[in-house]
Design an enzyme around this catalytic site. Structure first.
Site, PDB file in Angstrom:
ATOM      1  N   ASP A   1     -30.581 -54.112   0.084  1.00  0.00           N
ATOM      2  CA  ASP A   1     -31.325 -53.865   1.329  1.00  0.00           C
ATOM      3  C   ASP A   1     -30.384 -53.224   2.364  1.00  0.00           C
ATOM      4  OD1 ASP A   1     -33.504 -54.053   3.086  1.00  0.00           O
ATOM      5  OD2 ASP A   1     -32.842 -55.998   3.847  1.00  0.00           O
TER       6      ASP A   1
ATOM      7  N   HIS B   1     -40.475 -52.104   6.930  1.00  0.00           N
ATOM      8  CA  HIS B   1     -39.471 -53.139   7.212  1.00  0.00           C
ATOM      9  C   HIS B   1     -39.952 -54.004   8.373  1.00  0.00           C
ATOM     10  CE1 HIS B   1     -35.777 -51.828   4.906  1.00  0.00           C
ATOM     11  NE2 HIS B   1     -36.668 -50.896   4.598  1.00  0.00           N
TER      12      HIS B   1
ATOM     13  N   GLY C   1     -41.153 -57.142   8.340  1.00  0.00           N
ATOM     14  CA  GLY C   1     -42.457 -57.747   8.033  1.00  0.00           C
ATOM     15  C   GLY C   1     -42.712 -59.080   8.725  1.00  0.00           C
TER      16      GLY C   1
ATOM     17  N   ASN D   1     -41.111 -55.682   3.680  1.00  0.00           N
ATOM     18  CA  ASN D   1     -39.915 -56.535   3.648  1.00  0.00           C
ATOM     19  C   ASN D   1     -40.043 -57.724   4.595  1.00  0.00           C
ATOM     20  OD1 ASN D   1     -39.023 -54.369   2.203  1.00  0.00           O
ATOM     21  ND2 ASN D   1     -37.242 -53.938   3.473  1.00  0.00           N
TER      22      ASN D   1
HETATM   23  P1  13P Z   1     -37.621 -59.220   9.045  1.00  0.00           P
HETATM   24  O1  13P Z   1     -36.308 -59.938   9.122  1.00  0.00           O
HETATM   25  O2  13P Z   1     -38.105 -58.832  10.383  1.00  0.00           O
HETATM   26  O3  13P Z   1     -38.608 -59.968   8.262  1.00  0.00           O
HETATM   27  O4  13P Z   1     -37.342 -57.841   8.296  1.00  0.00           O
HETATM   28  C1  13P Z   1     -36.813 -57.852   7.004  1.00  0.00           C
HETATM   29  C2  13P Z   1     -36.428 -56.499   6.587  1.00  0.00           C
HETATM   30  O5  13P Z   1     -37.006 -55.521   6.978  1.00  0.00           O
HETATM   31  C3  13P Z   1     -35.306 -56.387   5.657  1.00  0.00           C
HETATM   32  O6  13P Z   1     -34.980 -55.082   5.380  1.00  0.00           O
END
Ligand code: 13P
Length: 289
Positions: free
Chosen positions: A85, A208, A210, A230
């Site tokens: 990621d 991203h 999420g 995500n």
């Molecule tokens: P959050 O931490 O806001 O759930 O986002 C996760 C993310 O986008 C990881 O790449």
């Protein structure tokens, strides 16, 4: 089932108008919770690993060993992709070497020419090795030094330049941010999302940040081409809340002594519940049957 790249699951998601969840892992308990929930719900799943989490878990080889071992020992039959990621160029190369099945190279902070140049090299490597590759255009906002950025909107023309390199999936900033959304957050920019979709065509899009996006906005984003979402912070918060409640109830003091397995169990269950809730919203339950 061995680790798979994310290509097939994302194409199916895009065509079927649902999204596959990427849930970030930080330790054994999180990984186990996510895998067991995906198996129970017959949902394909992507395990996200940030470079920081990779270091915390003793390096990428340890992560690959742990995840592959769990898939086998827990008899996980649904498709699982192990995905870097927000990787740097060097981090991407390290994860490819360690055996990840999917890579995100986040070149969004580089000038677009450099983002293109570096992404192109990784497209070629991933293609040869059969891995999936996510690229990013238009940085995702979030908290830095106490200041919460509102999230930049990607330039659709730049998105097309990156998509045309042959990436498997594209993260385009549409006003989304990592972590909790501030009170005055204006919401996702669906105009940007539509414009990006119209220029990039059939490349699955990634959302991203999420955590905390209202359900109706998530569903609208999926209807406009988002095939991967995500989630990280929401799992962290669920884990923290459940662990704190357990300690505050004095339950960690019961029995013969400190038992980490008992202490971590409520948090692990909270992650399972959170993953289930998200998968219901994303519409991916039963899609691995
Ligand atoms: P959050 O931490 O806001 O759930 O986002 C996760 C993310 O986008 C990881 O790449």
């Amino acid at each position: 089932m061995p680790l798979v790249n994310a290509k097939d699951m994302l194409i199916k998601a895009m065509e079927g108008k649902y999204a596959v969840g990427q849930f970030n892992i930080n330790n054994l308990e999180w990984t186990k919770s996510i895998l067991l929930t995906a198996e129970e719900l017959k949902a394909p799943v992507i395990l996200g690993v940030s470079e920081g989490a990779g270091k915390y878990m003793c390096g990428y080889k340890t992560v690959v060993g742990m995840v592959k071992g769990m898939i086998e020992e827990l008899n996980i039959t649904v498709p699982v992709a192990l995905h870097l990621d927000h990787g740097s160029f060097e981090g991407a190369k390290a994860c490819i070497k360690a055996g990840f099945s999917s890579i995100m190279f986040d070149g969004s902070h580089y000038p677009i020419e450099e983002n293109i140049e570096k992404t192109k090299i990784l497209v070629n490597t991933c293609e040869v090795l059969g891995l999936s590759l996510e690229a990013e255009v238009g940085s995702i906002g979030g908290e830095e030094d106490g200041v919460v950025g509102m999230g930049e909107c990607a330039d659709p023309a730049e998105c097309k330049q990156i998509a045309d390199l042959g990436v498997t999936m594209l993260a385009a900033g549409i006003g989304n941010i990592h972590g909790k959304y501030p009170e005055n957050w204006p919401g996702l920019s669906f105009d940007t999302l539509e414009a990006v979709k119209n220029t990039v065509g059939d490349v699955p899009l990634v959302l991203h940040g999420g955590t905390g996006i209202p359900e109706d906005q998530i569903k609208k984003a999926i209807s406009l081409g988002v095939a991967k979402i995500n989630v990280n912070t929401e799992c962290q918060l669920a884990f923290q809340e459940a662990t704190r409640a357990y300690i505050e109830a004095g339950k960690d003091q019961q029995g013969k002594g400190f038992d980490p397995r008992k202490l971590l169990a409520p948090g692990a269950q909270a992650i399972r519940d959170m993953v289930k809730t998200k998968m219901e919203i994303f519409g991916c339950i039963g899609k691995a049957e």
